[in-house]
Write an enzyme that holds these catalytic residues in place. Structure first.
Site, PDB file in Angstrom:
ATOM      1  N   ARG A 174       0.834  -1.216   0.000  1.00  0.00           N
ATOM      2  CA  ARG A 174       0.000   0.000   0.000  1.00  0.00           C
ATOM      3  C   ARG A 174       0.865   1.260   0.000  1.00  0.00           C
ATOM      4  O   ARG A 174       0.552   2.252   0.654  1.00  0.00           O
ATOM      5  CB  ARG A 174      -0.952   0.018   1.194  1.00  0.00           C
ATOM      6  CG  ARG A 174      -1.877  -1.169   1.295  1.00  0.00           C
ATOM      7  CD  ARG A 174      -2.837  -1.267   0.122  1.00  0.00           C
ATOM      8  NE  ARG A 174      -3.678  -2.441   0.272  1.00  0.00           N
ATOM      9  CZ  ARG A 174      -3.381  -3.657  -0.193  1.00  0.00           C
ATOM     10  NH1 ARG A 174      -2.247  -3.832  -0.863  1.00  0.00           N
ATOM     11  NH2 ARG A 174      -4.182  -4.671  -0.009  1.00  0.00           N
ATOM     12  N   SER A 248     -11.171   0.284   2.890  1.00  0.00           N
ATOM     13  CA  SER A 248     -10.357  -0.145   4.026  1.00  0.00           C
ATOM     14  C   SER A 248      -9.569   1.045   4.560  1.00  0.00           C
ATOM     15  O   SER A 248      -8.770   1.636   3.846  1.00  0.00           O
ATOM     16  CB  SER A 248      -9.397  -1.259   3.607  1.00  0.00           C
ATOM     17  OG  SER A 248     -10.121  -2.386   3.159  1.00  0.00           O
ATOM     18  N   GLU A 344      -4.725   4.127   5.754  1.00  0.00           N
ATOM     19  CA  GLU A 344      -4.417   4.042   4.320  1.00  0.00           C
ATOM     20  C   GLU A 344      -4.672   5.356   3.588  1.00  0.00           C
ATOM     21  O   GLU A 344      -3.899   5.736   2.713  1.00  0.00           O
ATOM     22  CB  GLU A 344      -5.256   2.939   3.660  1.00  0.00           C
ATOM     23  CG  GLU A 344      -4.741   1.542   3.881  1.00  0.00           C
ATOM     24  CD  GLU A 344      -5.325   0.549   2.893  1.00  0.00           C
ATOM     25  OE1 GLU A 344      -5.700   0.973   1.777  1.00  0.00           O
ATOM     26  OE2 GLU A 344      -5.388  -0.645   3.212  1.00  0.00           O
TER      27      GLU A 344
END
Length: 351
Positions: A174, A248, A344
């Site tokens: 990520r 998420s 994130e």
């Protein structure tokens, strides 16, 4: 970048533009200046305009990985570069290119419809093609970096067109160069992917295997894998069109082997995924759920009742509300497991 004198910044630049509909958390915020850019000359004209010289800049795609903590005091550049094409092929692979403003899921399904599988496990991920390399999006056993080939970006500081290959992008979990040293400097206009012709279904992720088994599919094709992923995501994750969310919200934390051994001994049900470097990835959603946050809310923001990893806006939330809830979740997970959760999304705007 070449300059077309017929393109005027006056036709592109707008002041005091609401961003509520341009972020999937539906947070209220306004941009001091805003421009939707779909060509090089328009981008150049906007960047050369003295009214926005020296102001902070925010590159905005689909707004699906963004937390607006308040109004943005500078220039928001909304990426609207479109187009998708199979640009070449060799004996081993197809090479496909898409504009940075293309919808990611639509692009994935187009590749499958065109008989070029490989990206099917990344179906239904919200956002744009240009945002995919920034986050190195991943799901159900696949990361975008696996099929990434190159990209073309515009350096907002120098005004030059720059090419990046996989090594230049420094992809991580990520993560990428564009979230680190290159943060905020580049607008990704087009991305090229290499899709191998020697395809095999990626069904190692338990949820995908179970979904296909439920449907009685023993030897799935790429479209069937895509449909299975779509079905799973629709069951587990809220539709941003129905309830505000950014997908998420936290990364799955990665810990060293010794820390994992201690955690596993104390929590036998802990989902764990060994990594090539000897470390172990943990399931952030499980940690959050065990900390008591699944379905729980703090004011207008809470963890989704079907997937604790997703923060949702139940209505009327501000960026401050999202920050307060995310920090409370981080604090409780840290207190119970000694594990730090990292968000994130990108945070932007005045607090």
């Amino acid at each position: 970048m070449s300059r077309n004198p017929t393109v005027s910044a006056d036709s592109l630049l707008r002041q005091d533009v609401p961003l509520d509909s341009l972020n999937t958390l539906r947070l209220p915020a306004r941009a001091a200046w805003f421009a939707a850019v779909d060509e090089v000359d328009g981008l150049r004209a906007v960047l050369d305009d003295p009214r926005v010289a020296g102001l902070p800049r925010l590159v905005l795609g689909g707004g699906s990985n963004l937390v607006l903590t308040g109004d943005f005091p500078g220039l928001v550049l909304h990426v609207a570069f479109h187009g998708r094409n199979r640009i070449q092929e060799d004996t081993d692979a197809f090479f496909v290119r898409a504009g940075g403003g293309e919808n990611w899921h639509d692009f994935v399904r187009w590749t499958l419809d065109m008989g070029m599988p490989g990206l099917e496990n990344l179906s239904l991920i919200p956002g744009t093609v240009g945002a995919a390399p920034v986050q190195n999006i991943g799901a159900y056993g696949l990361e975008m970096a696996e099929h990434f080939y190159s990209l073309r970006a515009y350096d907002l500081e120098t005004g030059k067109t720059v090419g990046f290959d996989k090594r230049d992008c420094a992809f991580g979990y990520r993560d990428s160069f564009f979230k680190q040293a290159g943060k905020g400097r580049y607008l990704i206009a087009a991305v090229t992917f290499r899709l191998p012709k020697a395809w095999a279904p990626n069904t190692g992720y338990a949820d995908v295997a179970r979904e296909l088994e439920t449907q009685g599919i023993a030897h799935p094709n790429a479209l069937q894998v895509s449909d299975a992923v779509i079905a799973i995501r629709r069951r587990k994750l809220p539709d941003p069109a129905e309830i505000g969310n950014a997908g998420s919200f936290f990364k799955n934390p990665v810990v060293d082997a010794a820390s994992h051994a201690c955690l596993a001994a104390a929590h036998p049900g802990l989902p764990s995924y060994p990594q090539p470097d000897g470390r172990v990835k943990l399931a952030a959603g499980w940690l959050i759920e065990q900390a008591g946050w699944k379905g729980r809310r703090l004011g207008p923001v809470g963890c989704y009742d079907k997937q604790a990893l997703v923060l949702v806006n139940h209505g009327g939330a501000t960026g401050a509300d999202v920050l307060a809830t995310s920090r409370a979740v981080q604090r409780d997970v840290q207190a119970r497991f000694g594990v730090e959760l990292e968000p994130e999304p990108v945070f932007a705007g005045e607090a």
